[in-house]
Write an enzyme that holds these catalytic residues in place. Structure first.
Site, PDB file in Angstrom:
ATOM      1  N   HIS A  53      62.836 -19.663  56.535  1.00 24.81           N
ATOM      2  CA  HIS A  53      64.124 -18.749  56.653  1.00 24.81           C
ATOM      3  C   HIS A  53      64.203 -17.905  55.520  1.00 24.81           C
ATOM      4  O   HIS A  53      63.830 -18.295  54.525  1.00 24.81           O
ATOM      5  CB  HIS A  53      65.102 -19.703  57.267  1.00 24.81           C
ATOM      6  CG  HIS A  53      65.618 -20.521  56.366  1.00 24.81           C
ATOM      7  ND1 HIS A  53      64.676 -21.774  55.772  1.00 24.81           N
ATOM      8  CD2 HIS A  53      66.698 -20.897  55.560  1.00 24.81           C
ATOM      9  CE1 HIS A  53      65.384 -22.401  54.961  1.00 24.81           C
ATOM     10  NE2 HIS A  53      66.603 -21.764  54.671  1.00 24.81           N
ATOM     11  N   HIS A  55      66.753 -17.808  53.255  1.00 27.03           N
ATOM     12  CA  HIS A  55      67.747 -18.110  52.213  1.00 27.03           C
ATOM     13  C   HIS A  55      66.893 -17.952  50.847  1.00 27.03           C
ATOM     14  O   HIS A  55      65.747 -18.299  50.676  1.00 27.03           O
ATOM     15  CB  HIS A  55      68.049 -19.433  52.481  1.00 27.03           C
ATOM     16  CG  HIS A  55      69.385 -19.678  53.316  1.00 27.03           C
ATOM     17  ND1 HIS A  55      69.497 -20.815  53.804  1.00 27.03           N
ATOM     18  CD2 HIS A  55      70.251 -18.916  53.918  1.00 27.03           C
ATOM     19  CE1 HIS A  55      70.657 -20.595  54.776  1.00 27.03           C
ATOM     20  NE2 HIS A  55      70.920 -19.451  54.632  1.00 27.03           N
ATOM     21  N   ASP A  57      66.612 -19.853  48.264  1.00 23.76           N
ATOM     22  CA  ASP A  57      66.121 -20.791  47.639  1.00 23.76           C
ATOM     23  C   ASP A  57      64.967 -21.199  48.414  1.00 23.76           C
ATOM     24  O   ASP A  57      64.295 -22.340  48.430  1.00 23.76           O
ATOM     25  CB  ASP A  57      67.018 -22.113  47.390  1.00 23.76           C
ATOM     26  CG  ASP A  57      67.620 -22.639  48.675  1.00 23.76           C
ATOM     27  OD1 ASP A  57      67.629 -21.650  49.698  1.00 23.76           O
ATOM     28  OD2 ASP A  57      68.037 -23.872  48.890  1.00 23.76           O
ATOM     29  N   HIS A  58      64.451 -20.221  49.419  1.00 27.77           N
ATOM     30  CA  HIS A  58      63.256 -20.476  49.999  1.00 27.77           C
ATOM     31  C   HIS A  58      62.145 -19.204  50.005  1.00 27.77           C
ATOM     32  O   HIS A  58      60.938 -19.245  50.220  1.00 27.77           O
ATOM     33  CB  HIS A  58      63.015 -20.615  51.491  1.00 27.77           C
ATOM     34  CG  HIS A  58      63.805 -21.858  51.869  1.00 27.77           C
ATOM     35  ND1 HIS A  58      63.437 -23.005  52.249  1.00 27.77           N
ATOM     36  CD2 HIS A  58      65.307 -22.315  51.581  1.00 27.77           C
ATOM     37  CE1 HIS A  58      64.363 -24.013  52.173  1.00 27.77           C
ATOM     38  NE2 HIS A  58      65.292 -23.356  51.782  1.00 27.77           N
ATOM     39  N   HIS A 114      70.484 -23.635  61.624  1.00 28.00           N
ATOM     40  CA  HIS A 114      70.735 -23.430  59.996  1.00 28.00           C
ATOM     41  C   HIS A 114      70.965 -22.000  59.849  1.00 28.00           C
ATOM     42  O   HIS A 114      71.709 -21.336  59.145  1.00 28.00           O
ATOM     43  CB  HIS A 114      69.806 -24.084  59.239  1.00 28.00           C
ATOM     44  CG  HIS A 114      69.625 -23.833  58.028  1.00 28.00           C
ATOM     45  ND1 HIS A 114      70.801 -24.500  57.069  1.00 28.00           N
ATOM     46  CD2 HIS A 114      68.941 -23.139  57.067  1.00 28.00           C
ATOM     47  CE1 HIS A 114      70.496 -24.242  55.715  1.00 28.00           C
ATOM     48  NE2 HIS A 114      69.619 -23.296  55.677  1.00 28.00           N
ATOM     49  N   ASP A 131      65.051 -26.004  56.240  1.00 28.78           N
ATOM     50  CA  ASP A 131      66.309 -26.545  56.195  1.00 28.78           C
ATOM     51  C   ASP A 131      66.840 -27.009  57.306  1.00 28.78           C
ATOM     52  O   ASP A 131      68.231 -27.112  57.626  1.00 28.78           O
ATOM     53  CB  ASP A 131      67.163 -25.727  55.407  1.00 28.78           C
ATOM     54  CG  ASP A 131      66.989 -25.330  54.026  1.00 28.78           C
ATOM     55  OD1 ASP A 131      65.877 -26.104  53.546  1.00 28.78           O
ATOM     56  OD2 ASP A 131      67.504 -24.718  53.187  1.00 28.78           O
ATOM     57  N   HIS A 169      64.005 -29.628  50.975  1.00 25.05           N
ATOM     58  CA  HIS A 169      64.936 -30.171  50.123  1.00 25.05           C
ATOM     59  C   HIS A 169      64.759 -31.627  50.035  1.00 25.05           C
ATOM     60  O   HIS A 169      64.559 -32.454  50.900  1.00 25.05           O
ATOM     61  CB  HIS A 169      66.362 -30.095  50.483  1.00 25.05           C
ATOM     62  CG  HIS A 169      66.802 -28.293  50.132  1.00 25.05           C
ATOM     63  ND1 HIS A 169      67.212 -28.013  48.960  1.00 25.05           N
ATOM     64  CD2 HIS A 169      66.809 -27.396  51.052  1.00 25.05           C
ATOM     65  CE1 HIS A 169      67.423 -26.721  49.184  1.00 25.05           C
ATOM     66  NE2 HIS A 169      67.379 -26.413  50.459  1.00 25.05           N
TER      67      HIS A 169
HETATM   68 ZN   LIG Z   1      68.320 -22.793  53.936  1.00 17.77          ZN
END
Ligand SMILES: [Zn+2]
Length: 256
Positions: A53, A55, A57-58, A114, A131, A169
Protein backbone atom coordinates in the site's frame (compact mmCIF):
# COMPACT_ATOMS: atom_id res chain seq x y z
CA UNK A 1 12.67 -18.99 -2.26
CA UNK A 2 14.17 -17.40 0.82
CA UNK A 3 12.46 -14.62 2.77
CA UNK A 4 14.78 -12.19 4.53
CA UNK A 5 13.12 -9.72 6.91
CA UNK A 6 14.84 -6.33 6.92
CA UNK A 7 14.16 -4.11 9.92
CA UNK A 8 13.54 -0.52 8.81
CA UNK A 9 12.71 2.76 10.51
CA UNK A 10 11.48 2.29 14.07
CA UNK A 11 9.40 -0.88 13.79
CA UNK A 12 8.83 -1.52 10.07
CA UNK A 13 9.73 -4.61 8.06
CA UNK A 14 10.76 -4.72 4.44
CA UNK A 15 11.23 -8.21 3.01
CA UNK A 16 13.73 -9.51 0.51
CA UNK A 17 12.52 -12.52 -1.47
CA UNK A 18 15.52 -14.27 -2.95
CA UNK A 19 15.69 -16.95 -5.64
CA UNK A 20 18.47 -19.49 -6.14
CA UNK A 21 20.31 -17.47 -8.77
CA UNK A 22 21.10 -14.40 -6.70
CA UNK A 23 18.11 -12.35 -7.83
CA UNK A 24 15.78 -10.73 -5.33
CA UNK A 25 12.74 -8.53 -5.07
CA UNK A 26 11.86 -6.32 -2.12
CA UNK A 27 8.46 -5.82 -0.55
CA UNK A 28 7.66 -2.47 1.13
CA UNK A 29 11.05 -0.72 1.27
CA UNK A 30 10.36 2.14 3.65
CA UNK A 31 13.96 3.29 3.40
CA UNK A 32 16.85 2.30 1.17
CA UNK A 33 19.98 1.92 3.40
CA UNK A 34 18.98 -1.21 5.38
CA UNK A 35 17.68 -2.84 2.19
CA UNK A 36 20.92 -2.07 0.35
CA UNK A 37 22.95 -3.39 3.28
CA UNK A 38 20.96 -6.64 3.27
CA UNK A 39 21.36 -7.01 -0.52
CA UNK A 40 25.11 -6.58 -0.13
CA UNK A 41 25.38 -8.94 2.83
CA UNK A 42 23.38 -11.63 1.02
CA UNK A 43 25.05 -10.97 -2.36
CA UNK A 44 21.73 -10.35 -4.08
CA UNK A 45 20.71 -8.25 -7.08
CA UNK A 46 17.44 -6.36 -6.75
CA UNK A 47 15.13 -6.92 -9.75
CA UNK A 48 11.82 -5.40 -8.67
CA UNK A 49 9.95 -3.60 -5.92
CA UNK A 50 6.52 -4.69 -4.71
CA UNK A 51 4.39 -2.63 -2.34
CA UNK A 52 1.34 -3.57 -0.29
CA UNK A 53 0.00 0.00 0.00
CA UNK A 54 1.01 3.61 -0.52
CA UNK A 55 1.89 4.74 3.01
CA UNK A 56 5.26 6.46 3.28
CA UNK A 57 6.61 3.88 5.72
CA UNK A 58 6.19 1.27 2.96
CA UNK A 59 7.31 3.16 -0.15
CA UNK A 60 9.77 5.75 1.20
CA UNK A 61 12.84 3.90 -0.09
CA UNK A 62 11.73 3.45 -3.70
CA UNK A 63 13.27 6.65 -5.12
CA UNK A 64 16.63 6.04 -3.45
CA UNK A 65 16.75 2.37 -4.46
CA UNK A 66 15.99 3.22 -8.10
CA UNK A 67 18.52 6.07 -8.03
CA UNK A 68 21.21 3.76 -6.68
CA UNK A 69 20.40 0.54 -8.56
CA UNK A 70 18.61 1.73 -11.70
CA UNK A 71 14.96 1.82 -12.71
CA UNK A 72 13.11 -1.43 -12.16
CA UNK A 73 9.51 -2.69 -12.13
CA UNK A 74 7.52 -1.23 -9.22
CA UNK A 75 4.33 -3.18 -8.51
CA UNK A 76 1.38 -2.10 -6.40
CA UNK A 77 -2.38 -2.11 -6.62
CA UNK A 78 -4.31 -0.82 -9.61
CA UNK A 79 -6.08 1.58 -7.22
CA UNK A 80 -2.81 3.10 -6.03
CA UNK A 81 -1.60 3.33 -9.64
CA UNK A 82 -4.71 5.29 -10.58
CA UNK A 83 -4.26 7.52 -7.53
CA UNK A 84 -0.60 8.00 -8.52
CA UNK A 85 0.47 7.65 -4.92
CA UNK A 86 3.28 5.07 -5.14
CA UNK A 87 6.55 6.54 -6.46
CA UNK A 88 7.69 5.15 -9.82
CA UNK A 89 4.91 2.54 -9.92
CA UNK A 90 4.99 0.72 -13.27
CA UNK A 91 2.17 -1.80 -12.89
CA UNK A 92 -1.21 -1.95 -11.17
CA UNK A 93 -2.36 -5.29 -9.77
CA UNK A 94 -5.86 -6.58 -9.22
CA UNK A 95 -7.08 -9.65 -7.41
CA UNK A 96 -6.74 -12.66 -9.67
CA UNK A 97 -3.87 -11.24 -11.73
CA UNK A 98 -1.32 -13.88 -12.68
CA UNK A 99 2.19 -13.16 -11.48
CA UNK A 100 5.25 -15.35 -11.14
CA UNK A 101 8.31 -15.12 -8.95
CA UNK A 102 11.29 -17.45 -9.36
CA UNK A 103 9.04 -19.89 -11.23
CA UNK A 104 6.35 -19.92 -8.54
CA UNK A 105 2.85 -18.54 -8.90
CA UNK A 106 1.99 -15.42 -6.91
CA UNK A 107 -1.58 -14.57 -6.08
CA UNK A 108 -2.87 -11.13 -5.26
CA UNK A 109 -5.60 -10.45 -2.72
CA UNK A 110 -7.32 -7.07 -2.62
CA UNK A 111 -7.66 -6.30 1.08
CA UNK A 112 -9.04 -2.75 1.43
CA UNK A 113 -9.72 -1.14 4.80
CA UNK A 114 -6.43 0.18 6.17
CA UNK A 115 -6.21 1.90 2.79
CA UNK A 116 -8.46 1.48 -0.23
CA UNK A 117 -5.58 0.23 -2.37
CA UNK A 118 -4.15 -2.36 0.03
CA UNK A 119 -3.16 -5.73 -1.42
CA UNK A 120 -1.50 -8.90 -0.13
CA UNK A 121 0.98 -11.04 -2.02
CA UNK A 122 0.68 -14.80 -1.53
CA UNK A 123 3.64 -16.88 -2.73
CA UNK A 124 5.22 -20.19 -1.78
CA UNK A 125 3.10 -20.57 1.36
CA UNK A 126 3.87 -17.05 2.56
CA UNK A 127 1.45 -14.13 2.89
CA UNK A 128 2.75 -10.54 2.84
CA UNK A 129 -0.10 -8.66 4.44
CA UNK A 130 1.27 -5.13 4.84
CA UNK A 131 -0.65 -3.20 7.50
CA UNK A 132 -3.88 -5.18 7.18
CA UNK A 133 -3.08 -8.26 9.29
CA UNK A 134 -0.37 -8.03 11.95
CA UNK A 135 0.90 -10.74 14.25
CA UNK A 136 -1.81 -10.79 16.95
CA UNK A 137 -3.41 -7.64 15.61
CA UNK A 138 -4.53 -5.67 12.57
CA UNK A 139 -4.02 -2.24 11.08
CA UNK A 140 -6.11 0.82 11.75
CA UNK A 141 -9.01 1.45 9.40
CA UNK A 142 -8.01 4.72 7.76
CA UNK A 143 -9.68 4.75 4.35
CA UNK A 144 -12.23 1.95 4.29
CA UNK A 145 -15.09 0.86 6.52
CA UNK A 146 -15.07 -1.62 9.38
CA UNK A 147 -17.13 -4.05 7.26
CA UNK A 148 -14.65 -3.73 4.41
CA UNK A 149 -11.68 -4.40 6.69
CA UNK A 150 -13.40 -7.39 8.27
CA UNK A 151 -14.09 -8.84 4.81
CA UNK A 152 -10.43 -8.33 3.91
CA UNK A 153 -9.31 -10.12 7.06
CA UNK A 154 -11.74 -12.93 6.21
CA UNK A 155 -9.88 -13.43 2.92
CA UNK A 156 -6.60 -13.77 4.79
CA UNK A 157 -8.18 -16.03 7.40
CA UNK A 158 -9.26 -18.40 4.62
CA UNK A 159 -5.67 -19.09 3.53
CA UNK A 160 -4.18 -22.50 4.46
CA UNK A 161 -3.51 -22.72 8.21
CA UNK A 162 0.20 -23.36 7.67
CA UNK A 163 0.63 -20.08 5.75
CA UNK A 164 3.57 -18.04 7.05
CA UNK A 165 2.44 -14.50 7.80
CA UNK A 166 4.85 -11.63 7.17
CA UNK A 167 3.41 -8.26 8.18
CA UNK A 168 4.45 -4.63 7.93
CA UNK A 169 5.27 -3.80 11.55
CA UNK A 170 6.65 -5.33 14.75
CA UNK A 171 3.74 -4.54 17.07
CA UNK A 172 3.35 -8.03 18.48
CA UNK A 173 4.00 -7.43 22.20
CA UNK A 174 1.53 -4.53 22.37
CA UNK A 175 -0.99 -6.41 20.23
CA UNK A 176 -0.95 -9.32 22.66
CA UNK A 177 -1.64 -6.99 25.60
CA UNK A 178 -4.86 -6.06 23.84
CA UNK A 179 -5.58 -9.70 22.95
CA UNK A 180 -5.25 -10.60 26.64
CA UNK A 181 -7.70 -7.84 27.57
CA UNK A 182 -10.22 -9.26 25.08
CA UNK A 183 -9.70 -12.92 26.03
CA UNK A 184 -8.29 -12.92 29.60
CA UNK A 185 -9.13 -16.61 30.01
CA UNK A 186 -7.24 -17.76 26.94
CA UNK A 187 -4.16 -19.82 27.73
CA UNK A 188 -3.23 -19.67 24.03
CA UNK A 189 -3.01 -15.87 24.25
CA UNK A 190 -1.00 -16.04 27.49
CA UNK A 191 1.48 -18.50 26.01
CA UNK A 192 1.76 -16.39 22.90
CA UNK A 193 2.44 -13.28 25.01
CA UNK A 194 5.30 -15.09 26.77
CA UNK A 195 6.69 -16.21 23.41
CA UNK A 196 6.54 -12.63 22.08
CA UNK A 197 8.11 -11.15 25.21
CA UNK A 198 11.03 -13.60 25.00
CA UNK A 199 11.64 -12.75 21.34
CA UNK A 200 11.42 -9.05 22.12
CA UNK A 201 13.95 -9.45 24.93
CA UNK A 202 16.38 -11.07 22.50
CA UNK A 203 15.71 -8.43 19.86
CA UNK A 204 14.36 -11.03 17.44
CA UNK A 205 11.46 -10.55 15.03
CA UNK A 206 8.10 -12.21 15.65
CA UNK A 207 7.66 -12.80 11.90
CA UNK A 208 6.80 -15.10 10.37
CA UNK A 209 3.78 -16.20 12.33
CA UNK A 210 1.81 -19.26 11.30
CA UNK A 211 -1.77 -18.45 10.38
CA UNK A 212 -2.85 -21.32 12.66
CA UNK A 213 -1.42 -19.39 15.65
CA UNK A 214 -3.22 -16.24 14.53
CA UNK A 215 -6.49 -18.14 14.39
CA UNK A 216 -6.01 -19.06 18.06
CA UNK A 217 -4.68 -15.75 19.38
CA UNK A 218 -5.51 -12.81 17.12
CA UNK A 219 -8.79 -11.25 18.27
CA UNK A 220 -9.22 -9.55 14.89
CA UNK A 221 -9.57 -12.97 13.24
CA UNK A 222 -11.85 -14.33 15.96
CA UNK A 223 -15.11 -12.45 15.34
CA UNK A 224 -17.02 -15.73 15.65
CA UNK A 225 -15.51 -16.92 18.95
CA UNK A 226 -17.96 -16.68 21.87
CA UNK A 227 -15.51 -14.92 24.22
CA UNK A 228 -14.60 -12.37 21.54
CA UNK A 229 -18.25 -11.72 20.70
CA UNK A 230 -18.98 -11.15 24.40
CA UNK A 231 -16.01 -8.78 24.74
CA UNK A 232 -17.12 -6.87 21.66
CA UNK A 233 -20.72 -6.61 22.90
CA UNK A 234 -19.38 -5.25 26.19
CA UNK A 235 -17.51 -2.65 24.15
CA UNK A 236 -20.52 -1.44 22.20
CA UNK A 237 -20.99 -3.89 19.33
CA UNK A 238 -24.61 -3.46 18.19
CA UNK A 239 -24.99 -7.14 17.33
CA UNK A 240 -22.98 -10.33 16.84
CA UNK A 241 -22.34 -10.00 13.12
CA UNK A 242 -18.68 -10.26 12.12
CA UNK A 243 -18.55 -6.62 10.96
CA UNK A 244 -20.05 -5.32 14.23
CA UNK A 245 -17.82 -7.50 16.41
CA UNK A 246 -14.74 -6.54 14.43
CA UNK A 247 -15.69 -2.84 14.41
CA UNK A 248 -16.16 -2.70 18.18
CA UNK A 249 -12.80 -4.41 18.75
CA UNK A 250 -10.97 -2.15 16.30
CA UNK A 251 -12.49 0.97 17.91
CA UNK A 252 -11.51 -0.32 21.36
CA UNK A 253 -7.95 -0.97 20.21
CA UNK A 254 -7.68 2.57 18.79
CA UNK A 255 -7.90 3.96 22.34
CA UNK A 256 -6.35 1.03 24.25
ZN1 LIG B 1 0.03 1.67 6.45
Amino acid sequence: MRVIPVACLKDNYAYLLAGDGGDAIVIDPSEAPPVQAALQREQLSLRAIWVTHHHFDHVGGIEDLCAALGAMPVLGSQYDLEQRRVPRQTRGLREGDALELFGQPVSILEIPGHTLGAIAYIVAGCAFSGDTLFVAGCGRVFEGTMAMMQASLAKLRALPADTALYCGHEYTVANLRFAAAIEPESSAVQERAQWAAALHERGEPSVPSKLADELRCNPFLRWDADAVIAAARARGAADSTPASVFGALRSAKDTF
